[in-house]
Design a protein around this motif. Sequence first.
Motif, PDB file in Angstrom:
ATOM      1  N   PRO A  79      13.616  -5.768 -15.641  1.00 21.61           N
ATOM      2  CA  PRO A  79      12.467  -6.654 -15.376  1.00 21.61           C
ATOM      3  C   PRO A  79      11.662  -6.211 -14.157  1.00 21.61           C
ATOM      4  CG  PRO A  79      14.448  -7.927 -15.843  1.00 21.61           C
ATOM      5  CD  PRO A  79      14.891  -6.503 -15.704  1.00 21.61           C
ATOM      6  N   LEU A  80      12.342  -5.748 -13.131  1.00 24.08           N
ATOM      7  CA  LEU A  80      11.644  -5.272 -11.932  1.00 24.08           C
ATOM      8  C   LEU A  80      10.848  -4.004 -12.250  1.00 24.08           C
ATOM      9  CD1 LEU A  80      11.003  -5.319  -8.935  1.00 24.08           C
ATOM     10  CD2 LEU A  80      13.224  -4.235  -8.489  1.00 24.08           C
ATOM     11  N   LEU A  81      11.434  -3.105 -13.037  1.00 26.32           N
ATOM     12  CA  LEU A  81      10.729  -1.875 -13.415  1.00 26.32           C
ATOM     13  C   LEU A  81       9.469  -2.194 -14.209  1.00 26.32           C
ATOM     14  CD1 LEU A  81      13.748   0.416 -14.317  1.00 26.32           C
ATOM     15  CD2 LEU A  81      12.041   0.838 -12.543  1.00 26.32           C
ATOM     16  N   ARG A  82       9.539  -3.179 -15.093  1.00 28.10           N
ATOM     17  CA  ARG A  82       8.351  -3.525 -15.886  1.00 28.10           C
ATOM     18  C   ARG A  82       7.256  -4.119 -15.005  1.00 28.10           C
ATOM     19  NH1 ARG A  82      12.461  -5.589 -19.466  1.00 28.10           N
ATOM     20  NH2 ARG A  82      12.983  -3.927 -20.921  1.00 28.10           N
ATOM     21  N   GLU A  83       7.654  -4.948 -14.039  1.00 29.16           N
ATOM     22  CA  GLU A  83       6.655  -5.548 -13.132  1.00 29.16           C
ATOM     23  C   GLU A  83       6.020  -4.477 -12.241  1.00 29.16           C
ATOM     24  OE1 GLU A  83       5.451  -8.540 -13.067  1.00 29.16           O
ATOM     25  OE2 GLU A  83       6.834  -9.586 -14.401  1.00 29.16           O
ATOM     26  N   LEU A  84       6.810  -3.515 -11.780  1.00 28.32           N
ATOM     27  CA  LEU A  84       6.254  -2.429 -10.963  1.00 28.32           C
ATOM     28  C   LEU A  84       5.318  -1.568 -11.799  1.00 28.32           C
ATOM     29  CD1 LEU A  84       9.486  -1.454  -8.974  1.00 28.32           C
ATOM     30  CD2 LEU A  84       7.402  -2.417  -7.987  1.00 28.32           C
ATOM     31  N   SER A  85       5.750  -1.270 -13.028  1.00 25.07           N
ATOM     32  CA  SER A  85       4.926  -0.446 -13.920  1.00 25.07           C
ATOM     33  C   SER A  85       3.594  -1.141 -14.227  1.00 25.07           C
ATOM     34  CB  SER A  85       5.701  -0.164 -15.204  1.00 25.07           C
ATOM     35  OG  SER A  85       4.904   0.528 -16.122  1.00 25.07           O
ATOM     36  N   ALA A  86       3.632  -2.458 -14.404  1.00 22.21           N
ATOM     37  CA  ALA A  86       2.408  -3.211 -14.704  1.00 22.21           C
ATOM     38  C   ALA A  86       1.399  -3.119 -13.569  1.00 22.21           C
ATOM     39  CB  ALA A  86       2.760  -4.678 -14.975  1.00 22.21           C
ATOM     40  N   ARG A  87       1.897  -2.809 -12.358  1.00 19.99           N
ATOM     41  CA  ARG A  87       1.018  -2.673 -11.183  1.00 19.99           C
ATOM     42  C   ARG A  87       0.810  -1.200 -10.814  1.00 19.99           C
ATOM     43  NH1 ARG A  87       3.820  -7.088 -11.363  1.00 19.99           N
ATOM     44  NH2 ARG A  87       3.022  -9.070 -10.556  1.00 19.99           N
ATOM     45  N   SER A  88       1.254  -0.306 -11.687  1.00 23.76           N
ATOM     46  CA  SER A  88       1.134   1.150 -11.454  1.00 23.76           C
ATOM     47  C   SER A  88       1.804   1.583 -10.151  1.00 23.76           C
ATOM     48  CB  SER A  88      -0.340   1.582 -11.441  1.00 23.76           C
ATOM     49  OG  SER A  88      -0.945   1.271 -12.682  1.00 23.76           O
ATOM     50  N   VAL A  89       2.915   0.922  -9.822  1.00 23.82           N
ATOM     51  CA  VAL A  89       3.698   1.328  -8.648  1.00 23.82           C
ATOM     52  C   VAL A  89       4.833   2.221  -9.117  1.00 23.82           C
ATOM     53  CG1 VAL A  89       5.157   0.527  -6.746  1.00 23.82           C
ATOM     54  CG2 VAL A  89       3.154  -0.818  -7.430  1.00 23.82           C
ATOM     55  N   SER A  90       4.927   3.413  -8.559  1.00 22.64           N
ATOM     56  CA  SER A  90       5.954   4.380  -8.941  1.00 22.64           C
ATOM     57  C   SER A  90       7.307   3.946  -8.381  1.00 22.64           C
ATOM     58  CB  SER A  90       5.570   5.761  -8.396  1.00 22.64           C
ATOM     59  OG  SER A  90       6.520   6.714  -8.768  1.00 22.64           O
ATOM     60  N   ALA A  91       8.301   3.800  -9.253  1.00 22.35           N
ATOM     61  CA  ALA A  91       9.603   3.261  -8.850  1.00 22.35           C
ATOM     62  C   ALA A  91      10.632   4.378  -8.707  1.00 22.35           C
ATOM     63  CB  ALA A  91      10.083   2.240  -9.884  1.00 22.35           C
ATOM     64  N   HIS A  92      11.266   4.421  -7.535  1.00 25.59           N
ATOM     65  CA  HIS A  92      12.351   5.361  -7.286  1.00 25.59           C
ATOM     66  C   HIS A  92      13.646   4.561  -7.107  1.00 25.59           C
ATOM     67  CE1 HIS A  92       9.741   8.928  -5.694  1.00 25.59           C
ATOM     68  NE2 HIS A  92       9.146   8.276  -6.683  1.00 25.59           N
ATOM     69  N   LEU A  93      14.761   5.197  -7.457  1.00 16.56           N
ATOM     70  CA  LEU A  93      16.066   4.546  -7.336  1.00 16.56           C
ATOM     71  C   LEU A  93      16.961   5.360  -6.412  1.00 16.56           C
ATOM     72  CD1 LEU A  93      18.202   2.415  -8.366  1.00 16.56           C
ATOM     73  CD2 LEU A  93      18.799   4.095 -10.133  1.00 16.56           C
ATOM     74  N   GLY A 134       0.796  -1.224   0.000  1.00 15.79           N
ATOM     75  CA  GLY A 134       0.000   0.000   0.000  1.00 15.79           C
ATOM     76  C   GLY A 134       0.826   1.270   0.000  1.00 15.79           C
ATOM     77  N   ALA A 135       2.130   1.150  -0.240  1.00 12.45           N
ATOM     78  CA  ALA A 135       2.999   2.329  -0.227  1.00 12.45           C
ATOM     79  C   ALA A 135       2.718   3.235  -1.421  1.00 12.45           C
ATOM     80  CB  ALA A 135       4.460   1.883  -0.253  1.00 12.45           C
ATOM     81  N   GLU A 136       3.074   4.512  -1.265  1.00 10.19           N
ATOM     82  CA  GLU A 136       2.932   5.465  -2.379  1.00 10.19           C
ATOM     83  C   GLU A 136       3.996   5.224  -3.438  1.00 10.19           C
ATOM     84  OE1 GLU A 136       2.265   9.761  -1.432  1.00 10.19           O
ATOM     85  OE2 GLU A 136       2.764   9.055   0.573  1.00 10.19           O
ATOM     86  N   ILE A 137       5.182   4.838  -2.973  1.00 15.02           N
ATOM     87  CA  ILE A 137       6.306   4.648  -3.894  1.00 15.02           C
ATOM     88  C   ILE A 137       7.096   3.405  -3.492  1.00 15.02           C
ATOM     89  CG2 ILE A 137       6.595   7.078  -4.523  1.00 15.02           C
ATOM     90  CD1 ILE A 137       8.737   7.334  -2.377  1.00 15.02           C
ATOM     91  N   ALA A 138       7.768   2.804  -4.469  1.00 14.70           N
ATOM     92  CA  ALA A 138       8.708   1.714  -4.190  1.00 14.70           C
ATOM     93  C   ALA A 138      10.114   2.266  -4.399  1.00 14.70           C
ATOM     94  CB  ALA A 138       8.459   0.540  -5.124  1.00 14.70           C
ATOM     95  N   VAL A 139      10.962   2.144  -3.377  1.00 12.51           N
ATOM     96  CA  VAL A 139      12.321   2.679  -3.445  1.00 12.51           C
ATOM     97  C   VAL A 139      13.290   1.511  -3.598  1.00 12.51           C
ATOM     98  CG1 VAL A 139      14.085   4.044  -2.276  1.00 12.51           C
ATOM     99  CG2 VAL A 139      11.666   4.637  -1.996  1.00 12.51           C
TER     100      VAL A 139
END
Length: 206
Positions: A84-98, A66-71
């Motif tokens: 691959p991780l970025l694509r899986e996060l994007s498929a779930r509409s999870v905003s990815a930060h690095l 339920g987080a706003e962002i994935a870091v």
Amino acid sequence: MGGFAIAEKFLSFQGEGIHSGRRAYFIRLFGCNVKCGWCDSKSAWEGAAPETLSAREIAGAALDSGAEIAVVTGGEPCLYDLRPLLRELSARSVSAHLETSGTLPIPEGRGANFAWVALSPKLFCPPRADSLARADELKFIISDPRELSDCERLAEGAGRAKAFWLHPEWSRSVDERLLGALCEFAVSRGGRWRVGWQVHKLYRAR
Ligand code: SF4
């Protein structure tokens, strides 16, 4: 598709930078090529990783948190092909930060991109020019005001960055002389320079 060695993953809040205060799911990948003597995350590169997970499993856990962002952090996460991780996060509409030291190329491309890249340069092991140019913000951990001239030189290569943060190294986080020097520097330079703290440590949060 290879898995990702995970040092730890947990829900907390972002304690640094422009996104400070946001509820965040941290994915701490195992391994680091920099190995700073003062590292506060040595368990992310010493010994062995407690678990290995697929991109799909990690992204599912991030969504479920339920987080706003994935870091995506480390260690040094760019040791891995993160696409691959970025694509899986994007498929779930999870905003990815690095969060990266910038010493390696940032693995993005073909529908696999970070929404935000925070780059923390280490002066003894400087970032690559292309990674520096990609950064959305810089975070410098300072233990001696004499390091500030090197910070200023590095910031010149970060044309896309919206902020250059100065954080006191935590063992000196209440050192009045250091804090005064950081404040004076940021105020005199103005523009994108900011002073900050690693707020999650103040809160005793991870
Ligand atoms: S780059 Fe980061 S994770 Fe790696 S040793 Fe330095 S502080 Fe620790």
